[in-house]
Design a protein around this motif. Structure first.
Motif, short mmCIF file in Angstrom:
data_model
loop_
_atom_site.label_atom_id
_atom_site.label_comp_id
_atom_site.label_asym_id
_atom_site.label_seq_id
_atom_site.Cartn_x
_atom_site.Cartn_y
_atom_site.Cartn_z
N MET A 132 -48.96 7.55 -53.46
CA MET A 132 -49.17 6.09 -53.71
C MET A 132 -47.83 5.50 -54.06
SD MET A 132 -51.30 4.66 -56.87
CE MET A 132 -51.85 2.93 -56.69
N THR A 133 -47.54 4.32 -53.47
CA THR A 133 -46.22 3.58 -53.56
C THR A 133 -46.20 3.05 -54.98
OG1 THR A 133 -46.58 3.11 -51.21
CG2 THR A 133 -45.01 1.71 -52.57
N PHE A 134 -45.11 3.16 -55.40
CA PHE A 134 -44.67 2.55 -56.62
C PHE A 134 -44.51 1.01 -56.63
CE2 PHE A 134 -41.80 1.04 -60.05
CZ PHE A 134 -42.53 1.72 -61.10
N ARG A 135 -44.89 0.30 -57.34
CA ARG A 135 -44.79 -1.27 -57.17
C ARG A 135 -43.79 -1.60 -58.60
NH1 ARG A 135 -46.04 -1.91 -52.37
NH2 ARG A 135 -48.21 -1.41 -51.91
N PHE A 136 -42.80 -2.35 -58.22
CA PHE A 136 -41.83 -2.69 -59.45
C PHE A 136 -42.34 -4.13 -59.91
CE2 PHE A 136 -39.04 -0.02 -56.96
CZ PHE A 136 -38.62 0.81 -58.04
N ASP A 137 -41.97 -4.43 -61.18
CA ASP A 137 -42.55 -5.48 -61.90
C ASP A 137 -41.93 -6.58 -61.41
OD1 ASP A 137 -41.35 -7.35 -64.28
OD2 ASP A 137 -43.23 -6.75 -64.80
N ASP A 172 -40.34 -2.01 -52.52
CA ASP A 172 -41.19 -1.41 -53.40
C ASP A 172 -40.82 0.12 -53.54
OD1 ASP A 172 -42.05 0.10 -51.15
OD2 ASP A 172 -43.68 -1.15 -50.79
N GLY A 173 -41.47 1.07 -54.16
CA GLY A 173 -40.77 2.61 -54.27
C GLY A 173 -40.61 3.22 -52.87
N GLY A 210 -35.46 8.82 -50.16
CA GLY A 210 -36.77 8.86 -50.55
C GLY A 210 -37.48 7.82 -51.54
N PRO A 211 -38.71 8.20 -51.67
CA PRO A 211 -39.24 7.35 -52.83
C PRO A 211 -38.60 7.04 -54.05
CG PRO A 211 -40.77 8.33 -51.57
CD PRO A 211 -39.50 9.18 -51.36
N ILE A 212 -38.56 5.96 -54.67
CA ILE A 212 -38.06 5.69 -56.02
C ILE A 212 -39.04 5.15 -56.89
CG2 ILE A 212 -35.58 5.52 -54.98
CD1 ILE A 212 -35.93 2.45 -55.18
N GLN A 266 -32.13 3.01 -59.43
CA GLN A 266 -32.50 3.54 -58.17
C GLN A 266 -32.45 2.52 -57.07
OE1 GLN A 266 -36.18 5.78 -59.08
NE2 GLN A 266 -35.08 7.55 -58.98
N VAL A 267 -32.80 1.30 -57.43
CA VAL A 267 -32.91 0.26 -56.44
C VAL A 267 -31.53 -0.01 -55.86
CG1 VAL A 267 -33.49 -2.23 -55.94
CG2 VAL A 267 -35.12 -0.72 -57.39
N ARG A 268 -30.44 -0.42 -56.66
CA ARG A 268 -29.43 -0.75 -56.62
C ARG A 268 -28.57 0.31 -55.58
NH1 ARG A 268 -23.76 0.09 -57.36
NH2 ARG A 268 -22.58 -1.54 -57.28
N ARG A 269 -28.85 1.78 -56.05
CA ARG A 269 -28.43 3.06 -55.28
C ARG A 269 -28.78 3.02 -53.99
NH1 ARG A 269 -31.15 8.14 -56.92
NH2 ARG A 269 -32.52 7.56 -55.37
#
Length: 103
Positions: A1-6, A47-48, A72-74, A79-82
């Motif tokens: 399942m894809t992670f959704r950021f705030d 998203d993730g 890969g997924p985050i 981790q977004v900046r990276r």
């Protein structure tokens, strides 16, 4: 399942990318999209699993360019900046552009 950021995290990242790194977005769109002749690009979301850019073509039309995160997924904000930095570096390598140093 894809992670959704705030929503606040997404808005902050988009504001920063589109305000301070529009050239980086253009490099990413050119390197990973189907065309190399985009004239502009803005980060439209993420998203993730990856980021999405809206790239403007020379004819004035736009198209979405979806790029998966290199590592890969985050699921965490740092981790977004990276991952965006990794995409920028990979885009520079693909396009033969000297990347600027990261601080």
């Amino acid at each position: 399942m894809t992670f959704r950021f705030d929503d606040a995290v997404v808005a902050g990242v988009l504001r920063h990318m589109n305000g301070d790194h529009s050239g980086d977005s253009l490099l990413i769109a050119r390197a990973f999209g189907p065309r190399r002749d985009y004239t502009a690009a803005t980060m439209a979301g993420f998203d993730g699993d990856g980021g999405e850019w809206l790239a403007q073509r020379g004819d004035g039309g736009t198209e979405a360019v979806r790029v998966p995160w290199p590592h890969g997924p985050i699921a965490e904000r740092p981790q977004v900046r990276r991952e965006i930095v990794a995409l920028y570096d990979a885009a520079c390598a693909r396009l033969g552009v000297e990347p600027r140093p990261h601080s």
